[in-house]
Design an enzyme around this catalytic site. Structure first.
Site, PDB file in Angstrom:
ATOM      1  N   GLU A   1       1.093  -1.358   0.020  1.00  0.00           N
ATOM      2  CA  GLU A   1       0.135   0.180  -0.204  1.00  0.00           C
ATOM      3  C   GLU A   1       0.931   0.933   0.458  1.00  0.00           C
ATOM      4  O   GLU A   1       1.829   1.388   1.072  1.00  0.00           O
ATOM      5  CB  GLU A   1      -0.649   0.354   1.106  1.00  0.00           C
ATOM      6  CG  GLU A   1      -1.645  -1.153   1.707  1.00  0.00           C
ATOM      7  CD  GLU A   1      -2.694  -1.121   2.850  1.00  0.00           C
ATOM      8  OE1 GLU A   1      -3.833  -1.307   2.645  1.00  0.00           O
ATOM      9  OE2 GLU A   1      -2.008  -0.773   3.691  1.00  0.00           O
ATOM     10  N   CYS A   2       1.105   2.311  -0.913  1.00  0.00           N
ATOM     11  CA  CYS A   2       1.632   3.074  -1.093  1.00  0.00           C
ATOM     12  C   CYS A   2       3.109   3.549  -0.538  1.00  0.00           C
ATOM     13  O   CYS A   2       3.120   3.278  -1.685  1.00  0.00           O
ATOM     14  CB  CYS A   2       0.601   4.651  -0.225  1.00  0.00           C
ATOM     15  SG  CYS A   2       1.294   5.639  -0.129  1.00  0.00           S
ATOM     16  N   GLY A   3       2.830   3.289   0.107  1.00  0.00           N
ATOM     17  CA  GLY A   3       4.869   3.500   1.014  1.00  0.00           C
ATOM     18  C   GLY A   3       5.100   2.107   0.187  1.00  0.00           C
ATOM     19  O   GLY A   3       6.600   1.702   0.273  1.00  0.00           O
TER      20      GLY A   3
END
Length: 429
Positions: free
Chosen positions: A316-318
């Site tokens: 997720e994201c990072g």
């Protein structure tokens, strides 16, 4: 509920101050955060000494929020809910949440650049909607006793000034993109929280006692139990360190109720993954730790080996940025990442996407949000795209290679536990 006319008024510091002041008096305090947020809850958790869950009518739904509040009301002496943005901003808004559960609102207003207009603003917050009750006002960052008296006298009858807090740069928290600096990076945080509590007690004379409100029994639990535990015995390695810390407590609760065992590790310092059947790489600040992540070649090899075995991965994201070939920081320095996914990301000076997201995956619909400062170039084709319930332009792509699912979306697992179980369940779909 502690709310405000806008972001940046001081909601978090006031909520934390009230929480810590009551904890110091021996009370059990439970704090919630309205809407998607990771940074503020870290500060609030230190203030109250317990986990801070989200209350979000979109991500979790009415019954989920009711169950969380009811459980808190049954065990705590004081329940605080920090709002998000301005009181009426967004759909659903903090006011929608307050109205749904009859929560009285304490309005925090930055008084530093106004005088009698303070009263007009407070009056507007109190009367804009008939289903929202503002029970008092906090004047934040007042310049002097005279200034405090002036803003207090501007308030309409029946709307009391609960506290006037003096402007003090020594009581401020440092900020960076995505919000405040993480609690784990602030060694003096506990001392600062005590100073906030002292300032709150000084301003109120220790006399702030909100009236109890009746709270009905829940029409359903926050997380209804499953007849079966589809992740029974599954160990899920969860990245958790200063680079990867954006983890909703409710997500861990969901995984455990599904039967999984979360085991934590650090991509920054560990040389290998813990023994696991699945991997979760949540969001965080990999861009701030890119040299260390790039330099930990052993962890990169371990993750590539996990992916090559076609074991489940959610990034997720990072976590997505970490799995790419490279990440370029704001200074233009390019850092090699894990290389498990084709693509390159570049950090920007301002946010690139922001908004709630709902995405329909083969496993089912999951809800969450997006907030990032990077842009991605990749040859991968998305298997799905998120959609914003408020009609915003953010529509995050979701990528999939084998059992690896990656996107910019921070998912809220309680929005669909069965879909979550399918993402992490070992074996072919």
């Amino acid at each position: 509920m502690v709310s405000a006319p806008a972001s940046g008024q001081g909601k978090t510091s006031v909520t934390a101050a009230i929480a810590r002041a009551n904890v110091r008096r021996g009370r059990r305090v439970c704090v919630f955060k309205t809407g998607p947020d990771f940074i503020d809850p870290m500060i609030l958790a230190r203030a109250c000494g317990g986990p801070v869950h989200q209350l979000d009518l979109f991500m979790g739904g009415l019954a989920h929020c009711r169950g969380l509040l009811h459980a808190a009301a049954a065990s705590a002496d004081l329940v605080l809910v920090e709002g998000v943005m301005g009181l009426f901003d967004g759909q659903p808004s903090s006011a929608d949440l307050a109205s749904a559960f009859g929560l009285p609102v304490l309005a925090v207003i930055d008084a530093s650049a106004m005088a009698q207009t303070f009263g007009a603003l407070a009056h507007g917050l109190a009367t804009f909607r008939g289903d929202t009750r503002v029970m008092g006002v906090v004047a934040n960052r007042v310049g002097s006793p005279g200034h405090a008296r002036m803003v207090g006298e501007s308030l309409p009858a029946g709307l009391p000034l609960v506290a006037a807090l003096r402007r003090d740069t020594e009581l401020s928290l440092p900020e960076r993109h995505l919000g405040l600096v993480q609690a784990m990076e602030l060694p003096e945080l506990d001392a600062l929280l005590d100073r906030w509590a002292h300032a709150w007690d000084d301003a109120t004379g220790g006399a702030f006692e909100p009236s109890p409100i009746a709270f009905e029994a829940p029409m359903g639990e926050a997380m209804p139990p499953f007849a079966e535990r589809p992740l029974d015995g599954v160990r899920i390695a969860v990245a958790n360190d200063p680079a990867f810390s954006f983890i909703y407590p409710a997500n861990l609760d969901v995984l455990r109720q599904l039967g999984a065992e979360p085991v934590f590790f650090s991509p920054l310092t560990d040389a290998a993954l813990p023994s696991c059947e699945a991997l979760w790489l949540p969001g965080g600040y990999p861009e701030l730790h890119a040299p260390a992540l790039s330099g930990n070649a052993a962890m990169g090899r371990a993750i590539r080996h996990h992916v090559a075995q076609d074991k489940p991965v959610l990034a997720e994201c990072g976590g997505l940025l970490y799995l790419l070939e490279s990440l370029t920081d704001v200074a233009g320095q390019r850092h090699a990442m894990v290389g498990a996914l084709p693509g390159h990301a570049v950090m920007r000076q301002r946010f690139a996407a922001l908004g709630l997201q709902a995405v329909t995956l083969p496993e089912g619909e999951l809800r969450g949000h997006s907030f990032h400062y990077s842009t991605l170039s990749t040859e991968m084709q998305p298997v799905a795209r998120g959609r914003n319930p408020n009609g915003g332009s953010t529509a995050e792509a979701v990528y999939r290679q084998g059992r690896l699912t990656a996107s910019y979306i921070h998912h809220y697992f309680a929005s669909n536990p069965r879909a979550t179980a399918a993402l992490f369940r070992p074996g072919a779909h």
